[in-house]
Write a protein that holds these residues in place. Structure first.
Motif, PDB file in Angstrom:
ATOM      1  N   GLY A 141      -9.141  50.558 -22.685  1.00 17.34           N
ATOM      2  CA  GLY A 141      -7.944  51.376 -22.491  1.00 17.34           C
ATOM      3  C   GLY A 141      -7.600  51.544 -21.025  1.00 17.34           C
ATOM      4  O   GLY A 141      -6.425  51.510 -20.647  1.00 17.34           O
ATOM      5  N   ILE A 142      -8.624  51.709 -20.190  1.00 16.31           N
ATOM      6  CA  ILE A 142      -8.376  51.914 -18.762  1.00 16.31           C
ATOM      7  C   ILE A 142      -7.796  50.651 -18.127  1.00 16.31           C
ATOM      8  O   ILE A 142      -6.881  50.721 -17.308  1.00 16.31           O
ATOM      9  N   ARG A 200      -4.141  50.513 -19.042  1.00 19.77           N
ATOM     10  CA  ARG A 200      -3.333  51.710 -18.790  1.00 19.77           C
ATOM     11  C   ARG A 200      -2.238  51.484 -17.756  1.00 19.77           C
ATOM     12  O   ARG A 200      -2.440  50.836 -16.744  1.00 19.77           O
ATOM     13  N   ASN A 201      -1.077  52.040 -18.042  1.00 18.20           N
ATOM     14  CA  ASN A 201       0.041  51.954 -17.103  1.00 18.20           C
ATOM     15  C   ASN A 201       0.037  53.190 -16.200  1.00 18.20           C
ATOM     16  O   ASN A 201       0.154  54.317 -16.671  1.00 18.20           O
ATOM     17  N   ARG A 211      -1.803  63.554 -20.304  1.00 13.93           N
ATOM     18  CA  ARG A 211      -3.017  62.771 -20.579  1.00 13.93           C
ATOM     19  C   ARG A 211      -4.011  62.986 -19.446  1.00 13.93           C
ATOM     20  O   ARG A 211      -3.612  63.218 -18.296  1.00 13.93           O
ATOM     21  N   LEU A 270      -5.192  56.571 -24.375  1.00 13.04           N
ATOM     22  CA  LEU A 270      -5.453  55.171 -24.042  1.00 13.04           C
ATOM     23  C   LEU A 270      -5.242  54.288 -25.263  1.00 13.04           C
ATOM     24  O   LEU A 270      -5.368  54.749 -26.400  1.00 13.04           O
ATOM     25  N   ASP A 271      -4.930  53.025 -25.002  1.00 10.47           N
ATOM     26  CA  ASP A 271      -4.884  52.037 -26.082  1.00 10.47           C
ATOM     27  C   ASP A 271      -6.318  51.553 -26.282  1.00 10.47           C
ATOM     28  O   ASP A 271      -6.820  50.725 -25.538  1.00 10.47           O
TER      29      ASP A 271
END
Ligand SMILES: [Zn+2]
Length: 412
Positions: A147-148, A151-152, A183, A403-404
């Protein structure tokens, strides 16, 4: 094993032409499905530099836990080729069904992330997934790392820096939040200047230049770090922290006054601690008569409470001028009140007036990170293996980082 079954499993696992299923074994007594996979490709490329290179050998057989087949635990066994690169040396090839170093297939991890997200505790997730909590932790670690990377960070304009207590003692962590996107961006140990500096390293110089305002307590290590990292950003002191200081001052006044009244045989303030912590609109109905009667007599506690309540109008001021006028009046009232705890807070607020006035322009608070408190608290209380800061950080970012987290599964 008939070809139809192995082909069926090959398709189910999303294997490419380099891999084939050689055997699928049902072991009903052990409630197991064992799938054996074999490498049948020829061309290898180095996982580091991507150049094509010869095969060195086959690594010893490994096992991955896959999604259950009905009620049967399903495992994959395979031996993976190692490439021999003239530059990078002997390296194990990646496999299409699992991430590096994972004992689980990507599909299992995908489902596990869903389960962990839906569970109230790590142990509940571990039970549902039929794995131990360390396995859950490792799945979360990998999910957060993914996710990191994805991340945008380009659209961050307002951030919050806050502290949270961690562990049993007086240990703290510092947290950076993206205020507009609610977030958590990062968590680091301690609440020092160095900790805040570390948080700022999350962004490069260009990203930091875009930051307009930073919400925080009146805590000098955070202020110094922010001034150095983001000299153009406004420091905005968080109104919830201000309200907390005033609340504590009211409580101090109450304690002193109660002790004094008790000496004179007057126990009017007995059991009223909670009452004075309420904001005006939150006083429960059954307490409002008591509050009204206490307000009728000239108690120091009542005056302190009024000053705390009155300060809330500061946050409603529409211009810096109005806010400055309001503050000046309030400050005079508070410092002449003969209530030392209130006067002390007033002096501190005056010292930080510019950061308080910035609120009028930027209107940001640490409300979001206050909101994470309950979530973080439940992560803390429901979790074992919590002595480790790294685990704590992973869990906060997993649940509060937006996060994705899912592995990408291209062939499914
Ligand atoms: Zn190489």
């Amino acid at each position: 094993m008939n070809e139809l079954t192995t082909e069926h499993y090959r398709a189910l696992l999303g294997l490419d032409a380099d891999w084939r299923v050689t055997n699928v074994e049902f072991l009903p007594k052990a409630k197991l499905v064992d799938i054996r996979i074999e490498y049948c490709g020829s061309k290898l490329s180095c996982p580091e530099c991507k150049c094509s290179c010869p095969r060195a050998d086959m690594a010893p057989e490994r096992t991955w836990r896959h999604l259950d087949t009905m009620q049967f635990t399903t495992t994959i066994h395979a031996s993976v080729p190692r490439s021999n690169c003239s530059k990078c040396g002997v390296l194990t090839q990646p496999v299409p069904w699992a991430g590096k170093h994972s004992r689980f297939t990507l599909l299992f991890e995908y489902m596990a992330v869903e389960v962990i997200k839906a569970c109230s505790s790590i142990s509940a997730a571990a039970k549902l997934l039929n794995v131990d909590w360390q396995a859950v932790q490792s799945i979360m670690d990998r999910a957060v790392a993914r996710g990191i990377v994805r991340r945008n960070m380009s659209n961050i304009r307002n951030v919050g820096i806050d502290e949270k207590s961690f562990g049993k003692g007086q240990d703290y962590v510092s947290i950076m939040t993206d205020v507009d996107n609610t977030r958590v961006l990062e968590v680091v140990p301690e609440r020092t200047r160095a900790a805040a500096d570390k948080l700022w390293q999350l962004m490069d110089a260009l990203q930091r230049k875009l930051i307009q305002a930073v919400s925080m307590d009146m805590w000098s290590p955070f202020m110094e770090s922010t001034r150095a990292a983001c000299p153009d950003a406004a420091i905005v002191h968080d109104k919830f922290h201000v309200s907390k200081y005033l609340g504590e001052a009211v409580d101090k006044v109450r304690r002193q006054e109660h002790a004094q009244l008790c000496e004179e045989g007057d126990d009017r303030l007995k059991g009223t601690r909670q009452l004075w912590l309420y904001a005006m609109e939150n006083i429960p109905e059954d307490k409002s008569a008591l509050m009204f009667s206490l307000q009728q007599v000239d108690l120091k506690t009542g005056r302190a409470w009024s000053m705390k309540e009155n300060f809330r109008h500061f946050w409603e001021c529409k211009s810096q001028e109005d806010a400055t006028v309001f503050f000046t009046t309030w400050y005079t009232w508070a410092t002449r009140s003969k209530l030392p705890p209130i006067a002390k807070v007033a002096v501190m607020l005056k010292r930080h007036l510019s950061g308080l006035l910035s609120y009028v322009t930027h209107r940001i608070t640490n409300a979001a990170s206050e909101g994470y408190n309950s979530k973080i608290q439940s992560i803390k209380s429901a979790a074992r293996g919590f002595s480790s800061f790294e685990n704590y950080r992973t869990r906060i970012l997993f649940f509060c980082g937006k996060l994705d987290l899912f592995p990408s599964i291209s062939s499914h």
